[in-house]
Design an enzyme around this catalytic site. Structure first.
Site, PDB file in Angstrom:
ATOM      1  CB  SER A 111      -0.998   0.123   1.297  1.00 21.00           C
ATOM      2  OG  SER A 111      -0.203  -0.375   2.388  1.00 21.00           O
ATOM      3  CG  HIS A 154      -0.866  -5.405   2.172  1.00 17.32           C
ATOM      4  ND1 HIS A 154      -0.208  -5.092   3.304  1.00 17.32           N
ATOM      5  CD2 HIS A 154      -0.782  -4.226   1.474  1.00 17.32           C
ATOM      6  CE1 HIS A 154       0.282  -3.839   3.446  1.00 17.32           C
ATOM      7  NE2 HIS A 154      -0.082  -3.361   2.270  1.00 17.32           N
ATOM      8  CG  HIS A 177       5.578  -8.868   8.477  1.00 17.10           C
ATOM      9  ND1 HIS A 177       6.654  -8.068   8.066  1.00 17.10           N
ATOM     10  CD2 HIS A 177       4.618  -8.527   8.645  1.00 17.10           C
ATOM     11  CE1 HIS A 177       6.014  -7.097   7.818  1.00 17.10           C
ATOM     12  NE2 HIS A 177       4.787  -7.150   8.070  1.00 17.10           N
ATOM     13  NE  ARG A 195       2.310  -3.624  13.241  1.00 17.81           N
ATOM     14  CZ  ARG A 195       1.864  -3.756  11.943  1.00 17.81           C
ATOM     15  NH1 ARG A 195       1.529  -2.619  11.356  1.00 17.81           N
ATOM     16  NH2 ARG A 195       2.547  -4.803  11.351  1.00 17.81           N
ATOM     17  CG  ASP A 254      -3.487  -8.140   9.491  1.00 13.50           C
ATOM     18  OD1 ASP A 254      -4.028  -6.895   9.914  1.00 13.50           O
ATOM     19  OD2 ASP A 254      -3.172  -8.449   8.305  1.00 13.50           O
TER      20      ASP A 254
HETATM   21  N1  CMX Z   1       1.178 -19.857   6.623  1.00 11.67           N
HETATM   22  C1  CMX Z   1       1.413 -20.793   5.786  1.00 11.67           C
HETATM   23  N2  CMX Z   1       2.507 -20.662   4.774  1.00 11.67           N
HETATM   24  C2  CMX Z   1       3.268 -19.301   5.155  1.00 11.67           C
HETATM   25  C3  CMX Z   1       2.801 -18.430   6.082  1.00 11.67           C
HETATM   26  C4  CMX Z   1       1.821 -18.813   6.907  1.00 11.67           C
HETATM   27  N3  CMX Z   1       1.409 -17.970   7.716  1.00 11.67           N
HETATM   28  N4  CMX Z   1       3.682 -17.424   6.032  1.00 11.67           N
HETATM   29  C5  CMX Z   1       4.696 -17.773   5.050  1.00 11.67           C
HETATM   30  N5  CMX Z   1       4.368 -19.142   4.559  1.00 11.67           N
HETATM   31  C6  CMX Z   1       4.735 -19.488   3.304  1.00 11.67           C
HETATM   32  C7  CMX Z   1       4.585 -18.683   1.903  1.00 11.67           C
HETATM   33  O1  CMX Z   1       3.570 -18.874   1.528  1.00 11.67           O
HETATM   34  C8  CMX Z   1       5.800 -19.053   1.264  1.00 11.67           C
HETATM   35  O2  CMX Z   1       5.616 -20.170   0.555  1.00 11.67           O
HETATM   36  P1  CMX Z   1       5.904 -20.541  -1.095  1.00 11.67           P
HETATM   37  O3  CMX Z   1       7.141 -20.241  -0.991  1.00 11.67           O
HETATM   38  O4  CMX Z   1       5.165 -21.816  -1.318  1.00 11.67           O
HETATM   39  O5  CMX Z   1       5.020 -19.527  -1.676  1.00 11.67           O
HETATM   40  C9  CMX Z   1       6.978 -19.346   2.222  1.00 11.67           C
HETATM   41  O6  CMX Z   1       6.180 -19.703   3.438  1.00 11.67           O
HETATM   42  C10 CMX Z   1       8.123 -18.224   2.198  1.00 11.67           C
HETATM   43  O7  CMX Z   1       7.417 -17.324   2.746  1.00 11.67           O
HETATM   44  P2  CMX Z   1       8.254 -16.061   3.682  1.00 11.67           P
HETATM   45  O8  CMX Z   1       9.361 -15.690   2.782  1.00 11.67           O
HETATM   46  O9  CMX Z   1       8.186 -16.450   4.954  1.00 11.67           O
HETATM   47  O10 CMX Z   1       6.902 -14.814   3.655  1.00 11.67           O
HETATM   48  P3  CMX Z   1       6.695 -14.029   2.645  1.00 11.67           P
HETATM   49  O11 CMX Z   1       7.442 -12.639   2.700  1.00 11.67           O
HETATM   50  O12 CMX Z   1       6.852 -14.572   1.060  1.00 11.67           O
HETATM   51  O13 CMX Z   1       5.158 -13.648   2.771  1.00 11.67           O
HETATM   52  C11 CMX Z   1       3.173 -13.022   4.113  1.00 11.67           C
HETATM   53  C12 CMX Z   1       4.672 -12.689   3.977  1.00 11.67           C
HETATM   54  C13 CMX Z   1       2.765 -11.898   5.049  1.00 11.67           C
HETATM   55  C14 CMX Z   1       2.637 -12.481   2.843  1.00 11.67           C
HETATM   56  C15 CMX Z   1       3.107 -14.525   4.435  1.00 11.67           C
HETATM   57  O14 CMX Z   1       3.778 -14.775   5.492  1.00 11.67           O
HETATM   58  C16 CMX Z   1       1.436 -14.965   4.531  1.00 11.67           C
HETATM   59  O15 CMX Z   1       1.029 -15.150   3.567  1.00 11.67           O
HETATM   60  N6  CMX Z   1       1.018 -14.895   5.723  1.00 11.67           N
HETATM   61  C17 CMX Z   1      -0.395 -14.895   6.067  1.00 11.67           C
HETATM   62  C18 CMX Z   1      -1.231 -13.873   5.583  1.00 11.67           C
HETATM   63  C19 CMX Z   1      -0.929 -12.813   6.516  1.00 11.67           C
HETATM   64  O16 CMX Z   1      -1.051 -12.775   7.582  1.00 11.67           O
HETATM   65  N7  CMX Z   1      -0.897 -11.390   5.937  1.00 11.67           N
HETATM   66  C20 CMX Z   1      -0.766 -10.138   6.679  1.00 11.67           C
HETATM   67  C21 CMX Z   1       0.526  -9.563   6.641  1.00 11.67           C
HETATM   68  C22 CMX Z   1       0.664  -8.176   7.332  1.00 11.67           C
HETATM   69  C23 CMX Z   1       0.163  -6.999   6.358  1.00 11.67           C
HETATM   70  O17 CMX Z   1       1.213  -6.805   5.366  1.00 11.67           O
HETATM   71  O18 CMX Z   1      -0.890  -6.696   6.223  1.00 11.67           O
END
Ligand code: CMX
Length: 426
Positions: free
Chosen positions: A233, A263, A309, A318, A364
């Site tokens: 964002s 996000h 994250h 937070r 979140d």
């Molecule tokens: N559950 C399952 N798998 C997860 C995970 C979770 N909570 N967090 C990371 N992973 C997975 C990723 O999907 C990724 O898998 P692939 O390689 O198969 O695509 C792998 O672990 C590596 O990811 P990462 O390097 O640890 O994390 P990223 O920087 O790629 O992604 C985020 C970060 C937040 C998108 C991810 O942790 C996620 O999807 N979390 C759940 C959704 C969430 O809570 N989002 C809110 C974030 C806060 C915000 O920005 O608003």
């Protein structure tokens, strides 16, 4: 002149001088490199953006203008906006002045409501909010003054005007979206003499007999305000605004990014996951049940929302703030108790999945349960609250970018063929 504007006029010349000298003396020094993995991996860790409003060290979490977020928990969101913009918290007079500015600008033009009423009844609240912001673009002072030949040195003044108008109205618009989308009855006009978050609660029209929901709203709007500038964002808002598109275009674009499930939308998904577990196990699940359900989610190829994250490698401070709030105000509520128990179980599960870099809760993971406790049960709406808050940060960033005269954002893209040629040559 409003005190916030006066303060900015005081501090901006020194900031300009500082950056001008930095670039002059050290312009060609290397501060970051990009690997092929980073290129194809969402540019994680590449240092290629400047953000002076806040920083997020992976081992500390959000720091706004050198103040850790834990120290700012009891501040009002409008104080945070002043801090983000100027680098200092407002004194009593500056806060009062800012609140008066916002109060004077709160009225939403009636055509906004006409447009929202014309939208399909099942529109997502985020689509409604962002449409409302975009239709208000015709109010932009920046666009008007730009067309009249405004000088670059004063771009920030017009941006500040747009920011104050947008921030003042966004709570009113967001409350209107809530009442329209969920058939809550007539719109409730803003009232005078209360702070920004309290007015939002008033316009939402949810019961708040002892003021605890207002306390939560102040905390919520403070905690989500800013998170440096590399997130979707903030980066989107900054890129759009760098084309000198006005703040309405830029914020609407950025908040469209916040509507993505990875996000800002994660907060609605998070509560859905918690409620699913309660339904499945007929009440607050045991540790064992939660552990099994977490594995079930992962094995089905789904993410556990609220965990992980892109930057953080600790429990998000937070989340800690929300957990503490919940312990004080929501103890015994099964939804909150489940959130607290998930925190005791899920990190250990995620630690066993090698690819996950951060097994800890993000912002979140807990916020939805608290909103649910106070009667805001429409969780599709939660990202709107995030958006109202995040408007503070992205607007402050845009004001500063225009004050500093930063140019249009235009990094260089490369083809896969070029990458191959580079790595083979090396
Ligand atoms: N559950 C399952 N798998 C997860 C995970 C979770 N909570 N967090 C990371 N992973 C997975 C990723 O999907 C990724 O898998 P692939 O390689 O198969 O695509 C792998 O672990 C590596 O990811 P990462 O390097 O640890 O994390 P990223 O920087 O790629 O992604 C985020 C970060 C937040 C998108 C991810 O942790 C996620 O999807 N979390 C759940 C959704 C969430 O809570 N989002 C809110 C974030 C806060 C915000 O920005 O608003």
């Amino acid at each position: 002149m409003a005190l916030l504007k006066e303060k900015l006029a005081q501090v901006i010349p020194a900031w300009r001088e500082e950056v001008k000298n930095l670039v002059k003396e050290h312009g060609s020094k290397v501060i970051s490199e990009v690997t092929v993995e980073q290129l194809y991996g969402g540019q994680r860790g590449v240092k290629c953006l400047v953000c002076d409003t806040s920083e997020v060290p992976p081992d500390k979490g959000l720091i706004i203008r050198e103040k850790p977020i834990a120290e700012l928990r009891d501040r009002l969101p409008e104080e945070i906006f002043y801090l983000l913009c100027t680098g200092e918290l407002p004194d009593a007079a500056a806060l009062k002045d800012l609140q008066a500015e916002l109060e004077a600008r709160m009225e939403v033009p009636s055509y906004v409501w006409d447009v929202l009423r014309a939208m399909p009844k099942d529109s997502h609240p985020m689509a409604m909010l962002n449409t409302a912001i975009l239709v208000m673009e015709r109010e932009s002072i920046f666009r008007k003054k730009y067309n009249e030949g405004m000088k670059k040195e004063v771009f920030w003044e017009a941006m500040l005007e747009d920011a104050l108008n947008l921030i003042a109205r966004i709570t009113n618009v967001a409350a209107g979206v809530y009442r329209m989308r969920y058939n809550k009855g007539d719109l409730i006009p803003p009232k005078k003499g209360v702070d920004w978050a309290a007015n939002y609660v008033h316009m939402l029209g949810l019961p708040d007999p002892n003021g605890d929901f207002t306390k939560l709203m102040r905390l919520y709007l403070t905690l989500h305000s800013d998170h440096e500038s590399g997130n979707v964002s903030a980066a989107t808002t900054a890129t759009v605004s760098s084309a000198l598109s006005d703040l309405y275009y830029a914020v609407s674009a950025g908040l469209n990014g916040l509507a993505g499930p990875l996000h800002g939308l994660a907060n609605q998904e998070c509560l859905a996951w918690i409620l699913d577990t309660i339904k499945k196990f007929n009440g607050v699940p045991t540790h064992e049940q939660l552990k099994n359900y977490a594995w079930e989610t992962l094995n089905a190829g789904r993410v556990i929302p609220g965990y992980g994250h892109a930057v953080l490698r600790i429990t998000d401070p937070r989340f800690d703030a929300f957990l503490d709030f919940g312990k004080k105000y929501c103890a015994g509520d099964p939804v909150f108790e489940t959130v607290a128990r998930v925190f005791e179980v899920v990190p250990d599960v995620l630690k066993q999945v090698q690819k996950i870099k951060d097994p800890w809760p993000n912002v979140d993971a807990g916020s939805g349960a608290l909103l649910y406790h106070f009667g805001m049960t429409e969780f599709e709406y939660y990202t709107v609250l995030f958006s109202v808050s995040r408007t503070l940060g992205v607007s402050a960033q845009a004001i500063i970018a225009r004050a500093m005269g930063y140019p249009i954002v235009r990094p260089k893209s490369v083809t896969t063929k070029w990458v191959k040629s580079q790595v083979t040559a090396k």
